[in-house]
Design an enzyme around this catalytic site. Structure first.
Site, PDB file in Angstrom:
ATOM      1  N   ASP A  51       0.799  -1.220   0.000  1.00  0.00           N
ATOM      2  CA  ASP A  51       0.000   0.000   0.000  1.00  0.00           C
ATOM      3  C   ASP A  51       0.833   1.273   0.000  1.00  0.00           C
ATOM      4  O   ASP A  51       0.284   2.371   0.041  1.00  0.00           O
ATOM      5  CB  ASP A  51      -0.949   0.014   1.202  1.00  0.00           C
ATOM      6  CG  ASP A  51      -0.204  -0.030   2.535  1.00  0.00           C
ATOM      7  OD1 ASP A  51       0.999  -0.344   2.538  1.00  0.00           O
ATOM      8  OD2 ASP A  51      -0.840   0.244   3.575  1.00  0.00           O
ATOM      9  N   CYS A 101       6.333 -12.532  -3.690  1.00  0.00           N
ATOM     10  CA  CYS A 101       5.934 -11.968  -2.402  1.00  0.00           C
ATOM     11  C   CYS A 101       5.275 -13.102  -1.622  1.00  0.00           C
ATOM     12  O   CYS A 101       5.753 -14.239  -1.691  1.00  0.00           O
ATOM     13  CB  CYS A 101       5.027 -10.750  -2.581  1.00  0.00           C
ATOM     14  SG  CYS A 101       3.584 -11.016  -3.636  1.00  0.00           S
TER      15      CYS A 101
END
Length: 203
Positions: free
Chosen positions: A81, A108
């Site tokens: 984010d 990830c």
């Protein structure tokens, strides 16, 4: 160039990432670049079979599973984010550096948001894809629920593609001239190292 979007019933574009191991969300983006979710020791034979030599991890450090292998681990922790242009430029350079030595895997935790963002920016910066084409592959390429890629979508919608591409080409660390890494580089150029200053004084 791939289609900007995948219409109902349309075959998967040939230029989209090729599935290798769906359970790991392992895909081949290019002959020397792969993407996946979080791997572990059980996945090592699969990665080695693909000839991968560098693993770039955007998640928390977990390199133990690579112990004893010939794979190089690179840790580039990212928060989905709050990814910045500086992060993207740094990661793209890490990918290119790894490709100098062989095939690279980026991952990830889920292989969606952070990995999807970096794969899309690789497509845009190095493969010459449009923002829309890269986003279509990211959202419709079989990497998981598009709702989990909202941070990546947000970045792709607002990024100044030309500025990132120019920064990567020029060697700049950021698209922002006032970024800390840019200011640090300017300071280092303006202030010689102590040994250099001593040599200058002696001369």
């Amino acid at each position: 160039m791939p289609a900007a979007t995948l219409a109902a019933g349309q075959a998967r574009p040939a230029d989209w990432a090729t599935p290798v191991d769906p359970a790991l969300r392992l895909y081949r983006i290019a002959p020397n670049l792969y993407r996946s979710a979080l791997p572990n020791g059980a996945d090592l034979p699969t990665l080695q079979a693909q000839g991968i030599s560098t693993v770039i991890n955007f998640y928390q450090r977990n390199d133990d599973w690579l112990s004893g292998s010939n794979l190089t681990a690179v840790h580039e922790p990212l928060h989905a984010d709050r990814v910045t242009d500086t992060d993207v430029i740094r990661v793209l350079r890490e990918i290119r550096a790894g490709q100098q030595h062989g095939k690279v895997l980026i991952h990830c935790k889920h292989g969606q948001n952070r990995t999807g963002l970096m794969a899309a920016m690789y497509r845009i910066v190095f493969d010459g894809w449009s923002r829309e084409q890269a986003m279509a592959e990211m959202l419709e390429g079989g990497f998981g629920d598009g709702e989990l890629m909202s941070d990546a979508v947000g970045y792709l919608n607002r990024v100044n593609v030309a500025a990132v591409r120019d920064a990567v080409a020029s060697g700049a660390c950021s698209t922002n001239a006032m970024a800390l890494c840019q200011l640090r580089a300017l300071w280092q150029r303006a202030d010689p190292l102590p040994d250099q200053r001593m040599a200058m004084d002696a001369g």
